[in-house]
Design a protein around this motif. Structure first.
Motif, PDB file in Angstrom:
ATOM      1  N   ASN A 251      31.807  30.748  34.381  1.00 40.26           N
ATOM      2  CA  ASN A 251      33.194  30.710  34.850  1.00 40.26           C
ATOM      3  C   ASN A 251      33.717  32.128  35.115  1.00 40.26           C
ATOM      4  OD1 ASN A 251      33.305  27.931  34.750  1.00 40.26           O
ATOM      5  ND2 ASN A 251      34.222  27.885  32.694  1.00 40.26           N
ATOM      6  N   ALA A 252      33.378  33.043  34.216  1.00 41.07           N
ATOM      7  CA  ALA A 252      33.844  34.431  34.372  1.00 41.07           C
ATOM      8  C   ALA A 252      33.183  35.111  35.559  1.00 41.07           C
ATOM      9  CB  ALA A 252      33.572  35.199  33.086  1.00 41.07           C
ATOM     10  N   SER A 254      31.924  33.666  38.180  1.00 42.37           N
ATOM     11  CA  SER A 254      32.393  33.036  39.418  1.00 42.37           C
ATOM     12  C   SER A 254      33.776  33.513  39.779  1.00 42.37           C
ATOM     13  CB  SER A 254      32.389  31.507  39.234  1.00 42.37           C
ATOM     14  OG  SER A 254      31.090  31.035  38.931  1.00 42.37           O
ATOM     15  N   THR A 255      34.626  33.692  38.788  1.00 41.23           N
ATOM     16  CA  THR A 255      35.981  34.206  39.027  1.00 41.23           C
ATOM     17  C   THR A 255      35.930  35.634  39.541  1.00 41.23           C
ATOM     18  OG1 THR A 255      36.849  32.789  37.273  1.00 41.23           O
ATOM     19  CG2 THR A 255      38.210  34.658  37.959  1.00 41.23           C
TER      20      THR A 255
END
Length: 257
Positions: A251-252, A254-255
């Motif tokens: 998630n990190a 990708s962000t």
């Protein structure tokens, strides 16, 4: 000079074990030192049976971690079946430590004065087929992916204790490393190594530089201390921890993109 006969016979296993994804996981898990098989044609390489349980032969505990983690994440998993004493799948072809004559003060008799033809045969039949499987899975992916290389390290090497519970090795992809290092440190119960107990470089390792760095893929090379995963309880515990942290890492990352 006549060509050498094939190294692997019909009774020998394939040099890789592939467990296909069961879900839409963004990860491909790879384990270069999961196995300790030896082709029958090579006998026991001149190594005592007691030494086959040591870290010189394989990454102790990492197969259990990989299998458990694959089940929890539903990710692809590619494992090398043969021992690193036959050929190290995390070394480039021709690397001086690819087929060790000595490992942690133990002589590997069959690897001493090995001919170029014998080296090439091990590369052709064991090293390259394993990496071809990883490359094929990466080519098949239609969505973004991260390569997760799973390793374990001995608590004591060359007479020195290693205090880290886990280490993250990195070279070009420092962004991935920083994210995972932070997540591991936030656990509060771990001594975390940053490029410890080894330093990842373009020549020290092969799997990550070849498959991830050349293609610009995010990756993590994770090293877990072997005494923490030598039994099933430890393997399950670490698989559960990584199964919780890896989606946070993804998630990190990708962000960040």
């Amino acid at each position: 000079m006549s060509e050498l006969p094939p190294l692997l016979g019909p009774e020998d296993p394939l040099p890789y074990r592939v467990t296909k994804a069961t879900g839409a996981s963004p990860f491909i898990l790879v384990s270069d030192h999961a196995g300790r098989e030896v082709p029958r044609a090579l006998g026991r390489l001149g190594v005592e049976e007691t030494d086959w349980g040591r870290h010189i032969a394989w990454d102790i505990g990492i197969r259990g971690v990989g299998v458990q983690l694959q089940a929890l994440l539903g990710a692809d998993l590619v494992e090398q079946v043969y021992s690193r004493l036959v050929i190290d799948s995390n070394r480039a072809p021709g690397h001086p430590t690819s087929i060790p004559a000595v490992s942690d003060h133990t002589t590997i008799g069959a690897n001493v004065a090995l001919s170029a033809a014998c080296r090439a045969r091990r590369e052709r039949e064991i090293l390259h087929p394993y990496h071809d499987q990883i490359a094929a899975l990466l080519r098949q992916r239609q969505t973004p992916v991260a390569l997760i290389a799973l390793h374990s390290f001995t608590p004591r090497m060359n007479g020195k204790d290693r205090p880290w519970h886990v280490g993250i090795l990195h070279h070009r992809d420092t962004r991935s490393a920083r994210i995972m290092l932070d997540l591991l440190r936030q656990e509060g119960d771990l001594c975390v190594g940053d490029n410890e107990p080894y330093v990842l470089t373009a020549t020290s390792d092969y799997t990550v530089p070849y498959h991830a760095e050349q293609g610009g893929l995010p990756y993590l090379e994770i090293e877990i201390r072997q005494d923490l995963i030598e039994n099933e309880a430890g393997q399950i515990s670490w698989a559960q921890r990584l199964a919780r942290l890896l989606p946070l890492y993804w998630n990190a990352i990708s962000t960040a993109h």
